[in-house]
Structure formats: C-alpha cells, structure tokens
Design a protein around this motif. Sequence first.
Motif, PDB file in Angstrom:
ATOM      1  N   PHE B 183       0.667  -1.178  -0.168  1.00 49.22           N
ATOM      2  CA  PHE B 183       0.052   0.243  -0.174  1.00 49.22           C
ATOM      3  C   PHE B 183       0.795   1.166   0.325  1.00 49.22           C
ATOM      4  O   PHE B 183       0.585   2.394  -0.104  1.00 49.22           O
ATOM      5  CB  PHE B 183      -0.920  -0.229   0.990  1.00 49.22           C
ATOM      6  N   THR B 248       1.650   0.468   9.416  1.00 52.90           N
ATOM      7  CA  THR B 248       2.185  -0.847   9.130  1.00 52.90           C
ATOM      8  C   THR B 248       1.884  -1.323   7.780  1.00 52.90           C
ATOM      9  O   THR B 248       0.881  -1.366   7.454  1.00 52.90           O
ATOM     10  CB  THR B 248       1.496  -1.193  10.568  1.00 52.90           C
ATOM     11  N   TYR B 249       3.197  -1.803   7.568  1.00 45.18           N
ATOM     12  CA  TYR B 249       3.212  -2.870   6.086  1.00 45.18           C
ATOM     13  C   TYR B 249       2.527  -4.223   6.971  1.00 45.18           C
ATOM     14  O   TYR B 249       2.412  -5.352   6.135  1.00 45.18           O
ATOM     15  CB  TYR B 249       4.546  -3.577   5.570  1.00 45.18           C
ATOM     16  N   PHE B 250       2.313  -4.607   8.700  1.00 42.36           N
ATOM     17  CA  PHE B 250       1.861  -5.550   8.430  1.00 42.36           C
ATOM     18  C   PHE B 250       0.112  -4.963   8.148  1.00 42.36           C
ATOM     19  O   PHE B 250      -0.053  -4.648   8.042  1.00 42.36           O
ATOM     20  CB  PHE B 250       1.859  -5.614  10.078  1.00 42.36           C
ATOM     21  N   GLU B 251      -0.481  -7.341   7.440  1.00 40.66           N
ATOM     22  CA  GLU B 251      -1.271  -7.290   7.003  1.00 40.66           C
ATOM     23  C   GLU B 251      -2.034  -8.470   8.342  1.00 40.66           C
ATOM     24  O   GLU B 251      -0.386  -9.338   9.336  1.00 40.66           O
ATOM     25  CB  GLU B 251      -1.483  -7.986   6.058  1.00 40.66           C
ATOM     26  N   PRO B 252      -2.931  -8.923   8.619  1.00 43.93           N
ATOM     27  CA  PRO B 252      -3.677 -10.046   9.234  1.00 43.93           C
ATOM     28  C   PRO B 252      -2.759 -11.186   9.806  1.00 43.93           C
ATOM     29  O   PRO B 252      -2.096 -11.099  10.413  1.00 43.93           O
ATOM     30  CB  PRO B 252      -5.145 -10.326   9.590  1.00 43.93           C
ATOM     31  N   ILE B 255       0.715 -10.932  11.101  1.00 48.52           N
ATOM     32  CA  ILE B 255       1.280 -10.842  12.887  1.00 48.52           C
ATOM     33  C   ILE B 255       1.018 -12.129  12.944  1.00 48.52           C
ATOM     34  O   ILE B 255       1.182 -13.194  13.830  1.00 48.52           O
ATOM     35  CB  ILE B 255      -0.217 -10.504  13.849  1.00 48.52           C
ATOM     36  N   ALA B 256      -0.628 -13.359  12.166  1.00 49.02           N
ATOM     37  CA  ALA B 256      -0.304 -14.789  12.301  1.00 49.02           C
ATOM     38  C   ALA B 256       0.932 -15.571  12.021  1.00 49.02           C
ATOM     39  O   ALA B 256       1.301 -16.038  12.969  1.00 49.02           O
ATOM     40  CB  ALA B 256      -1.564 -15.406  11.545  1.00 49.02           C
TER      41      ALA B 256
END
Lengths: 319, 319
Positions: B183, B248-252, B255-256
């Motif tokens: 994104f 944040t570049y993290f997606e759900p 984290i998983a």
Amino acid sequence: MEKTVRAHTNIALIKYWGKADAKLRLPLMSSLSMTLDQFYTDTRVVKSDQDRFFLNGSEQTGSSKQRVFDYLHVLQKRLGQTGHLRVESTNHVPTAAGLASSSSAFAALAGAFCAYYKLEVSRKELSRLARLGSGSASRSIYGGFAIWQKGTDDASSYAYALDEKPKLDLQLLAVELNQQPKFLSSTGGMSQAPSSPFFQPWLARNQEELAAMTKAIQDNDFSRLGQLAELNANEMHAINLTAAPGFTYFEPATIAAIKLVQKIRASGIECYYTIDAGPNVKILCQLKNVKEITKQFVSEFENAKIVMQSFGPGISYLD
Amino acid sequence: MEKTVRAHTNIALIKYWGKADAKLRLPLMSSLSMTLDQFYTDTRVVKSDQDRFFLNGSEQTGSSKQRVFDYLHVLQKRLGQTGHLRVESTNHVPTAAGLASSSSAFAALAGAFCAYYKLEVSRKELSRLARLGSGSASRSIYGGFAIWQKGTDDASSYAYALDEKPKLDLQLLAVELNQQPKFLSSTGGMSQAPSSPFFQPWLARNQEELAAMTKAIQDNDFSRLGQLAELNANEMHAINLTAAPGFTYFEPATIAAIKLVQKIRASGIECYYTIDAGPNVKILCQLKNVKEITKQFVSEFENAKIVMQSFGPGISYLD
C-alpha cells in the motif's frame, strides 16, 4: 459506615507501562487517563469472622481472593487496623468486554476499606492507597481526566484530577474483538518492556508527551488529543515488539481494526485508536461520528462487541 | 561485449530504511544482507536506434521504462557515454513471490551497462553504480553476506563482501502470504520513518547492530544471527508504527505468521523472522528444520507460497 463505594474504570491515553518498584507499584513514567462512564465496580467491606470475598454474588477463592486480601492486609498494616473482613464486589463491566477492571476494582476496594474503618482520607491519600492494589487504580479516584504523577517514592506517587468535568466532546468506543484471556499479563509485559532499546528514549519523552496531552485537553483540541494518544499507544506496542525477545499483544484482528480506523480517518471521519495490554482496541471519536464508526466496525467485525463510553465520575459513596 | 549479466536478489538482515540523499541514494545507516540463490535477474544491454526496455519478453512503457532509462541516462552522463539502448531483462523471481526484485534488477542493469560500453569497473565501483538505481542493489554485486557501508558521499557509499562463501547453515524461507501490491512504496515508507521518535535512537544503534551481526556471522552463530535479524526487523516496523502518522506494512496474516514463528520456536525448533516493506515474512532457519517449519506454515496458511533459499552468488557474466 459500611458504605458501598463505586469507582469507574479508566483508560490511559498516556500509558503506564513499567514499574520502578513492583511492591510499592511505583511507575517508571507518569500517565494520564480518561475515566469511563459505563464500566464501574461497586464494593462494600463488612465485618466478618473470617476473610471472605464475593464477586458478583459468588464467593471467590484461590488467586483472586489472594490478591484482594494480600492488598487488604497491606492496608491494615499500614493504617494500624485489624480484623477479618468480608468484601462484596459487583463488577459493572460486561464480563466479555475484555477491559481490565482492576482500576475500578482496587479504587473501590480502597474506598470501601477506608469507609469501613471510618478513616478520613483525602482523595490524594486514597489514590496512593489504591495504587498499592493496582497502579491504574490510583487514577480511578477521579472523574474526567486524571494524571498519575510517577513521583519518586510512596509518598509522592499518586494521581490528581486534571479536569473532572471536561467540556471536550470525547467518546470512547470499546471494541472487543477477542474474548480470550491475554497471553501475557500486564505485569509480565511490563517486566519485559525495559529490554527494548527504545524503552529509555520513550521514558525520556514522558514529560513532553504528558505536557502536550495536558495542553490538548486544556485547549479542547480533540484532534491533537487523538494524535497524541494514538502515538503513545503505538509507542507502547513498538516497545513490546522490540523487547528481547519481542512480543506483541496484537492479534490479526487488531491489525484489521487499526487499518479500519486509518481507512475511516482517511475518508474524513476523524477517529484515533488506543490499545492496552490485549488485542482489543478503543476508538476515540466525537459524538457526531459515533454512529458511522460503529456501523463500519460492526460491518467488518461481525462478532465484535462495541460499548460507547464518555466521561465517568470519580469515586462515590452510595450510602 | 553484449553480455548477459546475472544478479541475485538479497534480503537485508540489518535494514536500509532511510535516505540521507534521495537523488544519490545515500542511506542514513549501513546495512547487511544475505544474497539469495533462487531469485535473480538476467539483463542484457544492446545497441538500438531508440531506448527500449523488455521485461520477460514484453516491451515495457510508462513508469517502469522511465525508471530504467532515467537511471541509464544518469550512468551515461556520469561515465561519458551516449547512444540509445535496448534493455532485455528476465526476472527469475516468481512473479507472485512479493519479493522486491529491484536489488537484482539494478545490479544486473549496472553490470550490463558497463559490459555494453566495455567499461572496466571494480566490484566496488559497480556497487556504487548499482546504488544509484536502487539502494539495495549495491549489495547484490556480491554473494553470501554483504555490507553496504553508508559512507558520507557518493564516493564512500558502496557495498563490499563480508563473506561470499559462508559456512553457516542458514536457510531462508520466503513465505508469501499476500500478493497485493504494497500500500506504500519503500520510498514512501522511508520518507515517513524519520518522523518516529525512535528513529534517531535506532540510527544511534546502527554501528553496534552491524558489529554484532558481523560477529555472529564470523562465529557461525545461527542463534545470534537470528535474534539480531529479528530485532532489527522489529525495530524497523516499530519505527513505522510510531511515525507521524503511524503506519504499518503488517497485515492480519503477518501477525499470524509472527505468532506461528514464536510458537514453533517455543516448541524447540529454532527459527526467526525478518520482514521488509510488505506483509510477507522471511523465516531464517537451519536445514534440519526446513521441512517441519514448512509443514506448519502450509498447514496454517493454505494459500501461502513458500520458497526455500540459501546463499546465492555475486554478479556473473553469462556471455
């Protein structure tokens, strides 16, 4: 004087996340909170021939009772009191809300203890006593906005009211995404946090952050308050991620909720988040936007429970 | 001398995440990377009557072609060369892998440019030239482990080989969780990162982190390397979370994946993660554990694509 004492939970906008003294619960930083209106605890202390603890009508044993009576015995020793006590508490916090109720629980307990022994204590003194049960409880003595000044010792570490009747239009949506017990207690997380290379830089910012938040409140500046609260929460979670070893209270749904807040904000509806030692998020917004934000969260998180809150009052004596 | 030049992608274990000079691509910190064996780019520069760029056999126009020729014109000007060029590149990176291929792309392009003009350049000089196309490309000149020393100007900012034939048993599992374009570009993220209050403290740690990682490599200490790489990646993402505004570049799923790495590690199977400017994760592990880790990831992430990698070689000339 067997009064029922009511204390409301509070949510920190500038977080308490590290202990200078675990026994006295002296913090490494000052914190600032908003007391909530919807979640509270009612507690009564009465005479008894043995120590007993009832929560929501059920007698408690084990670690729950232990923590309460360890605390009460500290208070008895400190204040020169004796005798067995029966504690009756009712938690008006939706059990599933996932919001820590220790702030309201220990504030109400400290108040009920003093009422039972007819101890006349100032709110400042009561805040110090509540602090010994749970750090965040020191702030639940007051309504509106409260500051817990870290202090340097037991005498100087207590909370005071910043503004008990704020004019600010500030609503908090408590969004419960996950009802699982947190994988790491607040105490556990706090003890690991100082291993982050960013922990000292964060501490160094504490006074500056506190001053900026205080000014935002005094200026009735919702936008600035939201930005500062979101940054402070992000700092706490950045600290955890960079601890040795790193850990996170975020769950996949937490990231999804963060992205949804960012998306709603980008669409022109102002809102911010704060997150404590768990996966759930609290959204800060203004009254006019509560409905739309709630709608969007309900739409994305089918099973989320959302409770709308605003400012709650300080500790009160029901009779 | 129209040679095809091959360069492999690299993954930073100590990240490059901030520019001191955007035009010269001088970094704010030194970085350290592992060159991969499975992902690479083959590029050939040939004479042409107009500037043309072919990628995987298809002629490119628009921004993709623009970036390549903006770069080639910088090289021409710098090295006193002229003429139209035809660039033919083949990316041997699974298109869906979500792994940035700009490191291999610009390293190969720099090499092919020099080959075309019969310029004899040292690898150090080639690293500097590659850097002008994409910062991380400076490291793809070398195999094994490479360090890009930040330097202070164009002349002193280049990469060198730390160990081109490491004895260390180090495998990298590239786990693609999400194929969506990121994104926010790396350039965009890097420009926002310095607004984090933790950015300067992070920069201040760079030499120490680099020295510790270098020692771990020299000691063949996989555990230490993994811990340091994971911490450095967490620092980068903590910086982003605390930027103004945070992102944040993290997606759900990120984290998983982090939680799964932690879970596998807690079970006694040693592994660490690193994460770049996107939601996907790269797992660092040893050969004996590749099968079990892969199995667990496939089991939790049905649609994940996993590519096992180890050390790749430096730039090569195919003829």
